[in-house]
Design a protein around this motif. Structure first.
Motif, mmCIF file in Angstrom:
data_model
loop_
_atom_site.group_PDB
_atom_site.id
_atom_site.type_symbol
_atom_site.label_atom_id
_atom_site.label_comp_id
_atom_site.label_asym_id
_atom_site.label_seq_id
_atom_site.Cartn_x
_atom_site.Cartn_y
_atom_site.Cartn_z
ATOM 1 N N MET A 110 -1.309 11.944 7.927
ATOM 2 C CA MET A 110 -0.160 12.417 7.136
ATOM 3 C C MET A 110 0.156 13.874 7.496
ATOM 4 O O MET A 110 -0.750 14.674 7.616
ATOM 5 C CB MET A 110 -0.518 12.308 5.641
ATOM 6 C CG MET A 110 0.690 12.456 4.747
ATOM 7 S SD MET A 110 0.285 12.263 3.004
ATOM 8 C CE MET A 110 -0.485 13.812 2.645
ATOM 9 N N PRO A 111 1.450 14.201 7.685
ATOM 10 C CA PRO A 111 1.791 15.599 7.997
ATOM 11 C C PRO A 111 1.513 16.501 6.790
ATOM 12 O O PRO A 111 1.400 16.006 5.663
ATOM 13 C CB PRO A 111 3.304 15.527 8.251
ATOM 14 C CG PRO A 111 3.764 14.317 7.515
ATOM 15 C CD PRO A 111 2.624 13.348 7.519
ATOM 16 N N GLU A 112 1.421 17.803 7.046
ATOM 17 C CA GLU A 112 1.264 18.724 5.910
ATOM 18 C C GLU A 112 2.614 18.812 5.200
ATOM 19 O O GLU A 112 3.637 19.101 5.838
ATOM 20 C CB GLU A 112 0.854 20.110 6.419
ATOM 21 C CG GLU A 112 0.331 20.975 5.279
ATOM 22 C CD GLU A 112 0.411 22.468 5.590
ATOM 23 O OE1 GLU A 112 0.603 23.245 4.648
ATOM 24 O OE2 GLU A 112 0.283 22.815 6.784
ATOM 25 N N ILE A 113 2.638 18.481 3.922
ATOM 26 C CA ILE A 113 3.936 18.544 3.250
ATOM 27 C C ILE A 113 3.980 19.725 2.285
ATOM 28 O O ILE A 113 3.188 19.832 1.375
ATOM 29 C CB ILE A 113 4.380 17.209 2.589
ATOM 30 C CG1 ILE A 113 3.325 16.616 1.687
ATOM 31 C CG2 ILE A 113 4.789 16.201 3.615
ATOM 32 C CD1 ILE A 113 3.859 15.432 0.879
ATOM 33 N N ASN A 114 4.929 20.602 2.565
ATOM 34 C CA ASN A 114 5.137 21.782 1.730
ATOM 35 C C ASN A 114 6.640 21.883 1.461
ATOM 36 O O ASN A 114 7.422 21.027 1.893
ATOM 37 C CB ASN A 114 4.580 23.022 2.433
ATOM 38 C CG ASN A 114 5.094 23.113 3.863
ATOM 39 O OD1 ASN A 114 6.177 22.610 4.166
ATOM 40 N ND2 ASN A 114 4.321 23.717 4.748
ATOM 41 N N PHE A 115 7.057 22.931 0.811
ATOM 42 C CA PHE A 115 8.467 23.045 0.444
ATOM 43 C C PHE A 115 9.372 22.975 1.682
ATOM 44 O O PHE A 115 10.409 22.312 1.669
ATOM 45 C CB PHE A 115 8.687 24.351 -0.339
ATOM 46 C CG PHE A 115 10.077 24.478 -0.857
ATOM 47 C CD1 PHE A 115 10.527 23.669 -1.899
ATOM 48 C CD2 PHE A 115 10.959 25.391 -0.302
ATOM 49 C CE1 PHE A 115 11.832 23.773 -2.382
ATOM 50 C CE2 PHE A 115 12.269 25.495 -0.778
ATOM 51 C CZ PHE A 115 12.701 24.682 -1.818
ATOM 52 N N LEU A 116 8.954 23.645 2.746
ATOM 53 C CA LEU A 116 9.796 23.679 3.956
ATOM 54 C C LEU A 116 9.975 22.293 4.578
ATOM 55 O O LEU A 116 10.992 22.013 5.210
ATOM 56 C CB LEU A 116 9.189 24.634 4.995
ATOM 57 C CG LEU A 116 9.330 26.117 4.640
ATOM 58 C CD1 LEU A 116 8.630 26.976 5.684
ATOM 59 C CD2 LEU A 116 10.800 26.513 4.526
ATOM 60 N N TYR A 117 8.967 21.445 4.377
ATOM 61 C CA TYR A 117 9.046 20.078 4.891
ATOM 62 C C TYR A 117 10.276 19.361 4.308
ATOM 63 O O TYR A 117 11.064 18.746 5.017
ATOM 64 C CB TYR A 117 7.759 19.323 4.513
ATOM 65 C CG TYR A 117 7.692 17.921 5.064
ATOM 66 C CD1 TYR A 117 7.078 17.673 6.284
ATOM 67 C CD2 TYR A 117 8.262 16.852 4.373
ATOM 68 C CE1 TYR A 117 7.031 16.391 6.799
ATOM 69 C CE2 TYR A 117 8.219 15.569 4.879
ATOM 70 C CZ TYR A 117 7.601 15.335 6.092
ATOM 71 O OH TYR A 117 7.569 14.067 6.606
ATOM 72 N N PHE A 118 10.446 19.501 2.997
ATOM 73 C CA PHE A 118 11.573 18.843 2.327
ATOM 74 C C PHE A 118 12.891 19.556 2.644
ATOM 75 O O PHE A 118 13.938 18.935 2.787
ATOM 76 C CB PHE A 118 11.344 18.832 0.804
ATOM 77 C CG PHE A 118 10.109 18.082 0.418
ATOM 78 C CD1 PHE A 118 10.135 16.698 0.312
ATOM 79 C CD2 PHE A 118 8.912 18.733 0.187
ATOM 80 C CE1 PHE A 118 8.994 15.990 -0.021
ATOM 81 C CE2 PHE A 118 7.766 18.032 -0.146
ATOM 82 C CZ PHE A 118 7.804 16.661 -0.250
ATOM 83 N N LYS A 119 12.807 20.880 2.737
ATOM 84 C CA LYS A 119 14.015 21.685 2.971
ATOM 85 C C LYS A 119 14.644 21.309 4.324
ATOM 86 O O LYS A 119 15.863 21.287 4.461
ATOM 87 C CB LYS A 119 13.645 23.170 2.935
ATOM 88 C CG LYS A 119 14.843 24.076 2.897
ATOM 89 C CD LYS A 119 14.442 25.522 2.665
ATOM 90 C CE LYS A 119 15.650 26.433 2.827
ATOM 91 N NZ LYS A 119 16.244 26.393 4.159
ATOM 92 N N LYS A 120 13.787 20.986 5.278
ATOM 93 C CA LYS A 120 14.298 20.632 6.608
ATOM 94 C C LYS A 120 15.183 19.374 6.526
ATOM 95 O O LYS A 120 16.258 19.316 7.122
ATOM 96 C CB LYS A 120 13.121 20.416 7.566
ATOM 97 C CG LYS A 120 13.524 20.366 9.006
ATOM 98 C CD LYS A 120 12.329 20.467 9.935
ATOM 99 C CE LYS A 120 12.815 20.284 11.361
ATOM 100 N NZ LYS A 120 11.733 20.089 12.300
ATOM 101 N N SER A 121 14.730 18.364 5.769
ATOM 102 C CA SER A 121 15.548 17.150 5.603
ATOM 103 C C SER A 121 16.848 17.499 4.889
ATOM 104 O O SER A 121 17.933 17.065 5.282
ATOM 105 C CB SER A 121 14.840 16.094 4.737
ATOM 106 O OG SER A 121 13.548 15.838 5.177
ATOM 107 N N ALA A 122 16.733 18.279 3.810
ATOM 108 C CA ALA A 122 17.910 18.587 2.983
ATOM 109 C C ALA A 122 18.929 19.413 3.769
ATOM 110 O O ALA A 122 20.139 19.146 3.684
ATOM 111 C CB ALA A 122 17.472 19.330 1.722
ATOM 112 N N ASP A 123 18.464 20.377 4.561
ATOM 113 C CA ASP A 123 19.400 21.203 5.339
ATOM 114 C C ASP A 123 20.187 20.332 6.320
ATOM 115 O O ASP A 123 21.385 20.511 6.503
ATOM 116 C CB ASP A 123 18.639 22.297 6.109
ATOM 117 C CG ASP A 123 18.149 23.402 5.186
ATOM 118 O OD1 ASP A 123 18.593 23.451 4.012
ATOM 119 O OD2 ASP A 123 17.302 24.212 5.618
#
Ligand code: HPA
Length: 274
Positions: free
Chosen positions: A1-14
């Motif tokens: 599993m990848p490391e999931i942090n705030f930036l992980y989600f932000k990348k999809s949203a951007d």
């Protein structure tokens, strides 16, 4: 599993924001066989899950893998046609993705739908259950692991997870639908096997009215990030052991198809009133 942090989600949203260039107000996650609602979305902007960075893909045949932005019931909506489940092999933590994407895109309220087996013997196939609360007795949580403070606190309340104010609107809208509406407790089983008759008897004793393999991961993620949520379960079949015969995925699909038109009419009206 990848490391999931705030930036992980932000990348999809951007990425998604760059394509839709607008802010959706209502998020919708569609359950098995209930994808026809997506076809009613006007001026659709469609994004394949596989093109979204850090997103997942649906591996279940009855689930399309498309994110659709557009208008429905006069509101700007973003709709996941095809959801992700733990039984596909996705770790619980990854199942936070859809709701967190919605949150970052500015979604204010989310509706989740699912196909479910009726445990309550007063329910009938084709009934719709407005989810009041849920039971999840499997150990793991989508919110386990490092807490991402940007979304919510480590320990969070779930008392109004299936938001009362939205349930009231849902009940009011149900008055002029030809479908029968109930309000009850959804119990989560990981699947992919349907439950055993003994599990269904136990679920009934525990207070479950319906069972299914989705939704609770999204509901918990919504509660964590303070996203108001409405859950609608379609009783596609009586749960295992209620009737003296085997359960099949075909009957799930058949019921979903049969109620599709009145259910879509209902959801569209509901959205206009949210
Ligand atoms: N059990 C679990 N999930 C389901 C069912 C069921 O009986 N029907 C549709 N999804």
């Amino acid at each position: 599993m990848p490391e999931i942090n705030f930036l992980y989600f932000k990348k999809s949203a951007d990425f998604v924001r760059g394509i839709i260039k607008d802010e959706p107000e209502i998020g919708i996650i569609l359950g098995s066989g209930l994808k026809s609602i997506a076809g009613r979305i006007e001026n659709p902007v469609v994004i394949d899950y596989k093109d979204i960075p850090n997103f997942l893909v649906s591996t279940v045949e009855s689930h399309e893998g498309r994110l659709i932005f557009g208008s429905l019931g006069g509101k700007k909506v973003i709709c996941m046609s095809g959801r992700f489940h733990h039984y596909e092999g996705y770790p619980f933590e990854m199942l936070t993705l859809p709701i967190r994407l919605f949150k970052l895109l500015g979604v204010k309220k989310t509706i989740v739908t699912n196909a479910a087996g009726a445990v309550n013997t007063e329910y009938n196939v084709g009934d719709i259950m407005i989810i009041k609360d849920h039971l999840k007795l499997t150990g793991a949580s989508p919110l386990q692991g490092d807490n991402i403070e940007e979304f919510g606190p480590r320990f969070f309340d779930t008392t109004d997870m299936y938001t009362k104010a939205l349930r009231e609107i849902a009940k009011d809208c149900a008055k002029d639908s030809e479908l029968t509406f109930r309000e009850g407790v959804y119990m989560y089983f990981t699947g992919p096997q349907f439950e055993t008759p003994a599990e269904i008897r136990a679920a009934r004793i525990l207070g479950a009215d319906a069972v299914g393999m989705s939704t609770v991961t999204e509901a918990l993620t919504a509660a964590h990030c303070s996203m108001p949520l409405l859950g609608l379960s379609v009783m596609t079949n009586m749960a295992a052991g209620v009737l003296d015969r085997k359960l099949t995925d075909e009957e799930v699909g058949e019921t979903a198809t049969r109620i599709s038109k009145p259910f879509c009419d209902y959801v569209e009206k509901l959205i206009s009133r949210l």
